[in-house]
Design a protein around this motif. Structure first.
Motif, PDB file in Angstrom:
ATOM      1  N   HIS A  48      -9.359  27.710  12.263  1.00 24.09           N
ATOM      2  CA  HIS A  48     -10.983  27.911  12.401  1.00 24.09           C
ATOM      3  C   HIS A  48     -11.714  26.932  11.327  1.00 24.09           C
ATOM      4  O   HIS A  48     -12.441  27.864  10.340  1.00 24.09           O
ATOM      5  N   HIS A  70     -14.764  24.581   9.721  1.00 19.57           N
ATOM      6  CA  HIS A  70     -15.822  23.915  10.045  1.00 19.57           C
ATOM      7  C   HIS A  70     -16.107  22.701   8.917  1.00 19.57           C
ATOM      8  O   HIS A  70     -16.123  22.167   8.056  1.00 19.57           O
ATOM      9  N   GLY A 115     -13.310  24.606  14.674  1.00 18.87           N
ATOM     10  CA  GLY A 115     -14.288  25.814  14.800  1.00 18.87           C
ATOM     11  C   GLY A 115     -15.755  26.445  15.615  1.00 18.87           C
ATOM     12  O   GLY A 115     -16.017  26.670  15.218  1.00 18.87           O
ATOM     13  N   TYR A 162     -21.889  24.147  20.025  1.00 25.09           N
ATOM     14  CA  TYR A 162     -21.864  26.078  19.977  1.00 25.09           C
ATOM     15  C   TYR A 162     -22.457  25.880  21.679  1.00 25.09           C
ATOM     16  O   TYR A 162     -23.726  25.725  21.780  1.00 25.09           O
ATOM     17  N   LYS A 216     -16.424  26.324  21.967  1.00 21.82           N
ATOM     18  CA  LYS A 216     -16.559  27.506  21.455  1.00 21.82           C
ATOM     19  C   LYS A 216     -17.855  27.724  21.932  1.00 21.82           C
ATOM     20  O   LYS A 216     -18.599  27.802  22.265  1.00 21.82           O
ATOM     21  N   HIS A 223     -11.757  35.193  14.585  1.00 18.18           N
ATOM     22  CA  HIS A 223     -12.499  36.621  13.732  1.00 18.18           C
ATOM     23  C   HIS A 223     -11.259  37.769  14.092  1.00 18.18           C
ATOM     24  O   HIS A 223     -11.676  38.536  13.296  1.00 18.18           O
ATOM     25  N   ASP A 228     -13.128  29.478   8.479  1.00 19.23           N
ATOM     26  CA  ASP A 228     -14.756  29.550   8.182  1.00 19.23           C
ATOM     27  C   ASP A 228     -15.175  29.197   7.290  1.00 19.23           C
ATOM     28  O   ASP A 228     -16.156  30.045   6.463  1.00 19.23           O
TER      29      ASP A 228
HETATM   30 ZN    ZN Z   1     -17.221  29.725  12.422  1.00 18.20          ZN
END
Ligand code: ZN
Length: 475
Positions: A104, A106, A138, A169, A204, A250, A373
């Motif tokens: 995850h 970025h 992610g 996304y 995702k 998460h 994240d």
């Molecule tokens: Zn994220």
């Protein structure tokens, strides 16, 4: 008798069929070469403690031979004569563990109100410096950056981990400046097809997607032999599992399964879900039923404790803030102060609950993988955050070797790369983190990264970090 005998054929084979046995790194650009500390056809690490990433106990006093980017042999010291002409590195007192495989990550960071700055250039160096040799991004608000950097790294033009590159996304109506809104299932399919053709290798779904769009996206992704994860809200974990999603982000903190008046396809707000999670009994029947469904459907769960820690009062200042642009560092320090003063924060309950739920999920046979994240309110700094995530898994109750496995082999297995990376074994790619200490005993030692080997080439973390220090936020 001597292990060397078993080793010899491997070495000979490597010479004969380099295409099969070699993970040799590409020709590097001058910019990449500046970060390299060790590069030789044969590298021998001696007297090193091997933490192999499978959860097996650490093995002291090992000799590890790297040839053409591949781990050619591992043996007890004294049972193997290093090959002639090898570059030998004495690693007494040090450990090697597999390069981290985290899922995850970025290439963007919250730089200002409603804006995520595209920081791929600095982030890929920081991830590698921290010990990450493979990562999945992610979610993407960059458009093409994840895919382009993946290719440039593969081609040796930039220093960074191998990337599983996520497309922008897949989301429903939302208020993010940099996020598209799907217009139904056909549109979801069209988006997946477009980005897959552009080189995305992962997808995702996000908080406002509707079930019919998610179903269509899953089908299109699977048709192309790829995987899709979700940070969900409008769709429950159980619904997504039934639709065939591969992964949920998460931990359980994005689950809206327990919201009593949950309307189908509607996100009751992240906080609406989190209030029910904070009150959830990890030994109760409702939670156990959800875990059973996820285990039965083989849905992996990504632990991202690092980002939640930054929302929680009373936690230590996260590591790595000095690399930030001064304004961004100050911005986070203000956030940190505000968080510290909050007496009503749900995260005071939620963070320990996240620990307990993730442990219960893994204990029930669930596949737990790890990521960091770097979003939220800032403060999750790539590379540093990956080391912190392993520490937090230990705080959550996982033994250090288990926390390391979750962050290496589990991630590799989820990504379908376990034949080449994720653990230390003869025949695998030489993706290794050299640590000055013993993280199998003292997990904080994961911060003491000396060298990061990727495909047998040793990168210098200090140089990678120095190259971006004080500028992370600009690029
Ligand atoms: Zn994220």
């Amino acid at each position: 008798m001597s292990v060397f005998r078993r080793v010899r054929p491997v070495l000979v084979l490597a010479a004969l069929v380099p295409a099969v046995m070699s993970a040799q790194a590409p020709q590097f650009s001058d910019a990449v070469r500046a970060f390299i500390r060790v590069q030789a056809p044969v590298v021998v690490l001696t007297d090193v403690r091997v933490i192999d990433g499978t959860g097996a106990p650490a093995r002291p006093n090992q000799t590890l031979v790297i040839r053409d980017g591949v781990i050619a042999a591992i043996a007890d010291a004294g049972r193997m004569t290093p090959p002639d002409g090898a570059t030998t590195i004495d690693l007494a007192g040090r450990s090697v563990m597999p390069g981290m495989v985290m899922v995850h990550e970025h290439l963007y960071y919250p730089t200002g109100p409603g804006v995520y700055g595209q920081l791929g250039e600095s982030f890929i160096r920081l991830y590698l410096a921290g010990g990450v040799t493979t990562m999945r991004t992610g979610g993407n608000v960059n458009g093409f950056m994840d895919m382009k950097l993946k290719r440039l790294i593969e081609a040796g033009q930039k220093a960074g981990p191998a990337i599983d590159a996520t497309a922008p996304y897949l989301n429903g109506p939302n208020t993010f400046d940099q996020m598209r809104e799907l217009e139904g299932p056909a549109d979801a399919r069209r988006q997946v097809a477009y980005w897959a053709d552009e080189g995305a290798t992962s997808f995702k779904a996000y908080m406002q997607i509707r079930r019919d769009e998610l179903a269509a996206a899953i089908e299109e992704v699977h048709k192309r032999g790829m995987k899709i994860t979700g940070h969900l809200c409008s769709v429950t974990y159980a619904e997504a599992a039934d639709l065939g999603i591969d992964n949920l982000e998460h931990g359980f903190l994005a689950s809206t399964d327990f919201v009593p008046d949950k309307q189908p396809d509607v996100c009751p707000g992240q906080q609406g879900g989190q209030r029910t999670i904070a009150a959830l009994d990890e030994n109760g029947a409702p939670f156990k039923a959800l875990v059973k469904k996820l285990v039965d459907k083989k849905v992996a769960l990504t632990s991202t404790l690092t980002v939640f820690e930054t929302f929680t009062p009373g936690r230590p200042m996260p590591p790595g803030l000095d690399v930030l642009l001064p304004q961004l560092k100050e911005q986070f320090e203000q956030n940190y102060k505000r968080t510290a003063q909050s007496t009503q924060s749900i995260y005071t309950t939620l963070l320990p609950k996240a620990f307990a739920l993730e442990r219960a999920f893994a204990k029930a046979g669930g596949v737990l993988i790890a990521g960091t994240d770097p979003t939220g309110g800032g403060g999750v700094i790539p590379g540093y955050s990956n080391q912190r995530q392993i520490e937090l898994l230990v705080e959550a109750g996982f033994p250090p070797l288990e926390a390391i496995r979750i962050s290496t082999l589990n991630g590799a297995t989820y990504l379908g790369r376990e034949a080449r990376v994720g653990s230390i074994a003869a025949g695998k790619q030489a993706d290794l983190v050299v640590i000055d200490g013993d993280p199998s005993k003292t997990i904080a030692d994961v911060r003491k990264v000396e060298t990061v080997f990727k495909r047998g080439v040793g990168f210098d973390p200090a140089k990678l970090i120095a190259s971006v220090s004080g500028k992370v936020g600009l690029w």
